[in-house]
Each structure stands twice: as structure tokens, then as C-alpha cells.
Design a protein around this motif. Structure first.
Motif, PDB file in Angstrom:
ATOM      1  N   ASN A   1      -3.362   2.144  11.555  1.00 13.21           N
ATOM      2  CA  ASN A   1      -2.697   3.432  11.735  1.00 13.21           C
ATOM      3  C   ASN A   1      -1.232   3.276  11.368  1.00 13.21           C
ATOM      4  O   ASN A   1      -0.565   2.361  11.853  1.00 13.21           O
ATOM      5  CB  ASN A   1      -2.824   3.913  13.180  1.00 13.21           C
ATOM      6  N   VAL A   2      -0.735   4.169  10.530  1.00  7.31           N
ATOM      7  CA  VAL A   2       0.620   4.043   9.997  1.00  7.31           C
ATOM      8  C   VAL A   2       1.458   5.220  10.475  1.00  7.31           C
ATOM      9  O   VAL A   2       1.085   6.378  10.257  1.00  7.31           O
ATOM     10  CB  VAL A   2       0.607   3.989   8.453  1.00  7.31           C
ATOM     11  N   ASP A   3       2.586   4.908  11.152  1.00  9.89           N
ATOM     12  CA  ASP A   3       3.564   5.914  11.569  1.00  9.89           C
ATOM     13  C   ASP A   3       4.844   5.696  10.768  1.00  9.89           C
ATOM     14  O   ASP A   3       5.374   4.578  10.730  1.00  9.89           O
ATOM     15  CB  ASP A   3       3.868   5.815  13.060  1.00  9.89           C
TER      16      ASP A   3
ATOM     17  N   ARG B   1      -1.841  -0.573  15.146  1.00 10.92           N
ATOM     18  CA  ARG B   1      -0.928   0.512  14.797  1.00 10.92           C
ATOM     19  C   ARG B   1       0.368  -0.097  14.268  1.00 10.92           C
ATOM     20  O   ARG B   1       0.879  -1.062  14.831  1.00 10.92           O
ATOM     21  CB  ARG B   1      -0.649   1.398  16.011  1.00 10.92           C
ATOM     22  N   SER B   2       0.854   0.475  13.184  1.00 13.97           N
ATOM     23  CA  SER B   2       2.094  -0.011  12.575  1.00 13.97           C
ATOM     24  C   SER B   2       3.117   1.112  12.541  1.00 13.97           C
ATOM     25  O   SER B   2       2.771   2.271  12.288  1.00 13.97           O
ATOM     26  CB  SER B   2       1.821  -0.521  11.153  1.00 13.97           C
ATOM     27  N   ARG B   3       4.368   0.749  12.806  1.00 12.74           N
ATOM     28  CA  ARG B   3       5.482   1.692  12.710  1.00 12.74           C
ATOM     29  C   ARG B   3       6.359   1.237  11.547  1.00 12.74           C
ATOM     30  O   ARG B   3       6.912   0.143  11.562  1.00 12.74           O
ATOM     31  CB  ARG B   3       6.269   1.735  14.009  1.00 12.74           C
ATOM     32  N   VAL B   4       6.444   2.078  10.525  1.00 13.03           N
ATOM     33  CA  VAL B   4       7.136   1.733   9.286  1.00 13.03           C
ATOM     34  C   VAL B   4       8.473   2.458   9.256  1.00 13.03           C
ATOM     35  O   VAL B   4       8.520   3.688   9.410  1.00 13.03           O
ATOM     36  CB  VAL B   4       6.278   2.109   8.061  1.00 13.03           C
ATOM     37  N   PHE B   5       9.543   1.702   9.049  1.00 16.74           N
ATOM     38  CA  PHE B   5      10.888   2.271   9.007  1.00 16.74           C
ATOM     39  C   PHE B   5      11.330   2.386   7.556  1.00 16.74           C
ATOM     40  O   PHE B   5      11.322   1.397   6.810  1.00 16.74           O
ATOM     41  CB  PHE B   5      11.866   1.386   9.789  1.00 16.74           C
TER      42      PHE B   5
ATOM     43  N   ALA C   1       0.816  -1.213   0.000  1.00 17.07           N
ATOM     44  CA  ALA C   1       0.000   0.000   0.000  1.00 17.07           C
ATOM     45  C   ALA C   1       0.849   1.263   0.000  1.00 17.07           C
ATOM     46  O   ALA C   1       0.407   2.300  -0.498  1.00 17.07           O
ATOM     47  CB  ALA C   1      -0.935  -0.006   1.205  1.00 17.07           C
ATOM     48  N   LEU C   2       2.055   1.189   0.564  1.00 21.21           N
ATOM     49  CA  LEU C   2       2.921   2.365   0.626  1.00 21.21           C
ATOM     50  C   LEU C   2       3.805   2.533  -0.600  1.00 21.21           C
ATOM     51  O   LEU C   2       4.620   3.459  -0.631  1.00 21.21           O
ATOM     52  CB  LEU C   2       3.802   2.298   1.879  1.00 21.21           C
ATOM     53  N   LYS C   3       3.685   1.665  -1.568  1.00 24.61           N
ATOM     54  CA  LYS C   3       4.478   1.833  -2.779  1.00 24.61           C
ATOM     55  C   LYS C   3       4.083   3.124  -3.478  1.00 24.61           C
ATOM     56  O   LYS C   3       2.936   3.576  -3.363  1.00 24.61           O
ATOM     57  CB  LYS C   3       4.277   0.631  -3.707  1.00 24.61           C
ATOM     58  N   PRO C   4       5.046   3.773  -4.153  1.00 22.84           N
ATOM     59  CA  PRO C   4       6.357   3.315  -4.633  1.00 22.84           C
ATOM     60  C   PRO C   4       7.499   3.437  -3.642  1.00 22.84           C
ATOM     61  O   PRO C   4       8.651   3.257  -4.014  1.00 22.84           O
ATOM     62  CB  PRO C   4       6.601   4.230  -5.828  1.00 22.84           C
ATOM     63  N   ALA C   5       7.244   3.774  -2.371  1.00 18.37           N
ATOM     64  CA  ALA C   5       8.318   3.893  -1.390  1.00 18.37           C
ATOM     65  C   ALA C   5       8.842   2.509  -1.015  1.00 18.37           C
ATOM     66  O   ALA C   5       8.069   1.548  -0.921  1.00 18.37           O
ATOM     67  CB  ALA C   5       7.828   4.629  -0.151  1.00 18.37           C
ATOM     68  N   GLU C   6      10.130   2.397  -0.795  1.00 21.87           N
ATOM     69  CA  GLU C   6      10.759   1.144  -0.373  1.00 21.87           C
ATOM     70  C   GLU C   6      10.802   1.105   1.150  1.00 21.87           C
ATOM     71  O   GLU C   6      11.352   2.000   1.787  1.00 21.87           O
ATOM     72  CB  GLU C   6      12.161   1.019  -0.961  1.00 21.87           C
ATOM     73  N   ILE C   7      10.239   0.057   1.734  1.00 21.23           N
ATOM     74  CA  ILE C   7      10.113  -0.061   3.181  1.00 21.23           C
ATOM     75  C   ILE C   7      11.284  -0.879   3.722  1.00 21.23           C
ATOM     76  O   ILE C   7      11.605  -1.951   3.193  1.00 21.23           O
ATOM     77  CB  ILE C   7       8.776  -0.714   3.565  1.00 21.23           C
ATOM     78  N   HIS C   8      11.929  -0.368   4.783  1.00 18.66           N
ATOM     79  CA  HIS C   8      13.051  -1.081   5.400  1.00 18.66           C
ATOM     80  C   HIS C   8      12.562  -2.142   6.374  1.00 18.66           C
ATOM     81  O   HIS C   8      13.004  -3.287   6.357  1.00 18.66           O
ATOM     82  CB  HIS C   8      13.966  -0.077   6.123  1.00 18.66           C
ATOM     83  N   ASP C   9      11.606  -1.787   7.235  1.00 19.97           N
ATOM     84  CA  ASP C   9      11.099  -2.731   8.220  1.00 19.97           C
ATOM     85  C   ASP C   9       9.747  -2.222   8.718  1.00 19.97           C
ATOM     86  O   ASP C   9       9.422  -1.035   8.587  1.00 19.97           O
ATOM     87  CB  ASP C   9      12.078  -2.867   9.395  1.00 19.97           C
ATOM     88  N   ILE C  10       8.958  -3.127   9.299  1.00 16.69           N
ATOM     89  CA  ILE C  10       7.630  -2.778   9.821  1.00 16.69           C
ATOM     90  C   ILE C  10       7.467  -3.421  11.193  1.00 16.69           C
ATOM     91  O   ILE C  10       7.796  -4.594  11.389  1.00 16.69           O
ATOM     92  CB  ILE C  10       6.503  -3.250   8.888  1.00 16.69           C
ATOM     93  N   GLU C  11       6.948  -2.647  12.125  1.00 19.25           N
ATOM     94  CA  GLU C  11       6.654  -3.128  13.470  1.00 19.25           C
ATOM     95  C   GLU C  11       5.151  -2.977  13.703  1.00 19.25           C
ATOM     96  O   GLU C  11       4.601  -1.888  13.543  1.00 19.25           O
ATOM     97  CB  GLU C  11       7.454  -2.316  14.491  1.00 19.25           C
ATOM     98  N   LEU C  12       4.463  -4.068  14.078  1.00 19.51           N
ATOM     99  CA  LEU C  12       3.004  -4.080  14.185  1.00 19.51           C
ATOM    100  C   LEU C  12       2.568  -4.226  15.631  1.00 19.51           C
ATOM    101  O   LEU C  12       3.155  -4.997  16.397  1.00 19.51           O
ATOM    102  CB  LEU C  12       2.415  -5.231  13.358  1.00 19.51           C
TER     103      LEU C  12
END
Length: 441
Positions: free
Chosen positions: A309-311, A278-282, A261-272
Motif C-alpha cells: 500500500n502506497v501513501d 504499507r509504505s509512506r512515500v515523501f 515503480a513510481l518513476k518518472p517521479a523523483e522520490i525524496h524518502d520512503i518509510e516502510l
């Protein structure tokens, strides 16, 4: 018989043009004739009128007396005709309103096409055909779209209700479901239920995200929606006047779905956090702008489509924990103002990713004082140098020893203010002995 033939022709014409049931038209004509007889003849008794459905012949009774219709219209032709006409128009309007209402109440939530009839600020009136008229209120219009008279437009039916003699049909151009119906029109796989739209989110006029999944493993859901050289998605974008559409591959895993869903950004890691959803996206520093999007559109639409919820946090998870996660219990982190405890410290309640604040310059916290007291050590107050190992700290009101000066032994009276301390190598006065006066050897 001529009159009966004309009545049958009239009923057939109204039924064909207006869509009104023939029986309703016959009943309307009968009521019109009854009104004309009562007004022109002053009938006091009950008037009964019946029209034959086969021949169109009219039978009218004023109580037990038969009314000659030819004689009635010959003597009071113009007035009787106007009275019958008014009743007929009123009856037909009511019947037509009911027909339109019954027709469009079943279409609520469906896509319809109409022609822009006129523009009454701030509303747009759309002709839907068969005397049906829809209205697009300002709240359901897309900001930036222009509506010109005579243009064809596709809208979603939101509400249908009767208002007086008319039917109010509320249309929308900003509702997210209009995107779903446009995909169903352009993509045959969605109509056949081979590809399913799982979720969608839309910022009208700017951007939208559509999550799709394929039931058949041989069918690529994203490729089916895009079409050959983007032909299918291009038609949808043109209908929405250039609104950008992101097609997201749906996944049962929340972590994978948020990544898509967050593309085109490249995600390093996700904490749920499943309890609070709530999710914390690095993400890396150079991917932060792509992850957030213009005016926050990308992360906002990703949160809507995923239901989480996305941080967004820059850097890796390890560096984040080193910088912002404290090893101390939360209750030990307190804020101090004017020497009084006022509650949890800002460092304990600061937003993720923010800089931690410096400790308070007012001295040790109550938690630190309690820990020092337990160890038998008195913490240094503000502006006071801490005692070295093995050294007894100076008592309250006592001037601490300067550098190179031997501290007073136990039981020795410290030098008073203005008194010259003993020189190096000189034996200090014994207990109870009066120190030498100034200038005395």
C-alpha cells in the motif's frame, strides 16, 4: 467393392478436413447403417453392422439373418440414405465438438490469433479456424477499442466448456497475462529465460507496468525489452492500440523497487511498515502530480506491481513528523462535544498529510484537568483569565479584582454587589466591623 472404396474415401476426407479420428468416423457410419436397417426393415432383433477397416466392405446381420445392403438401398434408397445421413451428421458433430474441446482445453491461458467474424452486441465473435469460434464478452473488451469484421486479433483464452452441440471458448483482450505473452513473442531473451517478468499490472486501454529482471548480469533487462530505438516495445504498443507501457527494473529491496515503480517521479524518502505492508512515500511539491499520475494511475499500478500500500506525502520526513506526529499518548487525545467526552479526537485519527484541527473552545480536556489537579492548581474555566503566579484564584460566584485593585485578604468579606470598594489609600474595615454607608465619611 465400389461401395467399400467410397466409404474409405469418405472416412479419409472427414478425418483430414474435420480432424476427427478415423475409428470414430467408422463407428459413426456403422451406427447410421444400424438406424437405417431398423427403420426400413422393422427389425425386432439385435442388428449388428461391421465395416472392414481395410477394404470398406459392410457386413450387416439382423439377428442370424444376413442383410443385403445393395438390396436395402435399391428398394429404400432415398429414405435409408436420409436416415443414415442424419445419424452421420449428429455423430460427426459430437465427434467434432470433442475434438475442438480437447484441442483448446490445453490452450487455456495461452495467446491465440483469430479473425473477427461478426459483432453481436455487446459480444464479439472470433473465428479461430477449424470450425472453432471464440467469443469476447463485454467485460473482457478494452474500452476504446474498435472491432471491425475481417480484422485479425490476438486474444487470451480464458475458459473452454461444452454447451450443447458446440464448444464455448471465452477470449479476453483486457487480461494482464496478454501483456506477458506479447513480450514473450517480441523479446527473445524472455523466451530463452535470460530475462524474466517478475510482476505486471495493467489498466486496460490506458497504462501498464511490467517489472523485469535479468539472470545474466551482462544483459540489460530494460534495454532488451525496449529494443533498438524502441522497436520491440513499439510492436507491443501497436497491438494494444497505443496503451502506454512502463518497464520497471525489479529489485529484491522493497524500498528500491517502490522507487522504480513510481518513476518518472523523483522520490525524496520512503518509510516502510513491514507488519501492514504499507509504505509512506515523501515527494517534493512539484513531483506530487507525477507520483500520483493521471486519475491516480501511476500510484495505483505501483501499488499493484509491488504488493505494498502506497501513501504519497509532500515534503520531507522531518517536516511531516513535526506537523502531524504528536508527542502525547493516543489515549490522551480526546474529542469533547457539549462538555462530554465522546472518544478519540479527530486530531488523533486524521489522515496523514491533513491539517490538524484547532483545540476545542469548550475548555480544558479531562486529561489536562487531571494533570492540573495533581499539581494543586485549578484550571481556568471558559472565558476566565488564568490566575497569575502567587495569586489565589477567585472563588465561584466571586467577581474577580479589576486591574489596579487590591485583592481581598484572607478572611476579609468581599464587597457586595452595588457597594463601592474602598478608595486608594483607605484602610479597609476590620473583621466584624460594619462598612460605612453610602455618603458617610
Amino acid at each position: 467393392m465400389v461401395m467399400g472404396t467410397e466409404i474409405l474415401r469418405l472416412v479419409d476426407t472427414i478425418h483430414r478436413d474435420r480432424g476427427i479420428d478415423k475409428e470414430t468416423v467408422f463407428q459413426g457410419i456403422e451406427q447410421a447403417i444400424v438406424a437405417a436397417i431398423k427403420k426400413e426393415l422393422g427389425a425386432t432383433k439385435e442388428v449388428f453392422v461391421e465395416i472392414s477397416r481395410d477394404s470398406g466392405e459392410v457386413t450387416a446381420l439382423d439377428g442370424d439373418k444376413v442383410v443385403d445392403m445393395a438390396d436395402l438401398f435399391a428398394k429404400h434408397g432415398r429414405i435409408a440414405a436420409l436416415t443414415a445421413k442424419q445419424v452421420m451428421i449428429q455423430r460427426n458433430r459430437e465427434a467434432q465438438r470433442d475434438v475442438i474441446y480437447d484441442d483448446y482445453i490445453r490452450k487455456v491461458g495461452q495467446l491465440v490469433m483469430g479473425t473477427i467474424q461478426r459483432y453481436e452486441r455487446p459480444n464479439v465473435l472470433v473465428n479461430l479456424g477449424k470450425d472453432a469460434e471464440g467469443i469476447v464478452p463485454l467485460r473482457e473488451q478494452v474500452r476504446g477499442e474498435t472491432y471491425n469484421v475481417g480484422e485479425r486479433i490476438k486474444c487470451l483464452i480464458l475458459e473452454v466448456k461444452k454447451v450443447g452441440q458446440k464448444v464455448r471458448i471465452v477470449l479476453s483482450r483486457a487480461h494482464p497475462d496478454i501483456l506477458r505473452h506479447l513480450f514473450e513473442l517480441e523479446v527473445p531473451e524472455i523466451q530463452e529465460r535470460t530475462v524474466e517478468i517478475k510482476a505486471l499490472a495493467r489498466d486496460p486501454g490506458h497504462r501498464a507496468k511490467v517489472a523485469v529482471a535479468s539472470i545474466d548480469m551482462k544483459v540489460d533487462c530494460v534495454g532488451a525489452c525496449v529494443g533498438i530505438r524502441g522497436s520491440r516495445i513499439k510492436n507491443i504498443v501497436d497491438e494494444l492500440n497505443g496503451e502506454k507501457i512502463d518497464i520497471v527494473r525489479w529489485n529484491e529491496s522493497a524500498e528500491v523497487f517502490i522507487r522504480n515503480a513510481l518513476k518518472p517521479a523523483e522520490i525524496h524518502d520512503i518509510e516502510l511498515d513491514y507488519d501492514e505492508r504499507r509504505s509512506r512515500v515523501f515527494v517534493a511539491e512539484d513531483q506530487l502530480a507525477l507520483a500520483i499520475g493521471r486519475r491516480g494511475q501511476n500510484v495505483r499500478l505501483a501499488a499493484r506491481i509491488s504488493g505494498w500500500n502506497v501513501d504519497i506525502v509532500t515534503g520531507a520526513r522531518e517536516s511531516y513528523q513535526e506537523r502531524f506526529v504528536s508527542d502525547k499518548p493516543r489515549e490522551e487525545l480526546v474529542a469533547v462535544e457539549n462538555g462530554e467526552v465522546i472518544g478519540p479526537s479527530i486530531a488523533a485519527t486524521q489522515l496523514p498529510g491533513s491539517q490538524s484541527m484547532a483545540p476545542s473552545p469548550l475548555g480544558p480536556s479531562p486529561a489536562e484537568a487531571a494533570a492540573a489537579a495533581a499539581e494543586g492548581e485549578t484550571p481556568a474555566t471558559e472565558g476566565e483569565a488564568p490566575a497569575t503566579e502567587g495569586e489565589t484564584p477567585a472563588a465561584e460566584g466571586e467577581t474577580p479584582a479589576t486591574e489596579g485593585e487590591t485583592p481581598a485578604t484572607e478572611g476579609e468579606t468581599p464587597a457586595t454587589e452595588g457597594e463601592t470598594p474602598a478608595a486608594e489609600g483607605e484602610t479597609p474595615a476590620a473583621e466584624g466591623e460594619t462598612p460605612a454607608a453610602e455618603g458617610e465619611t
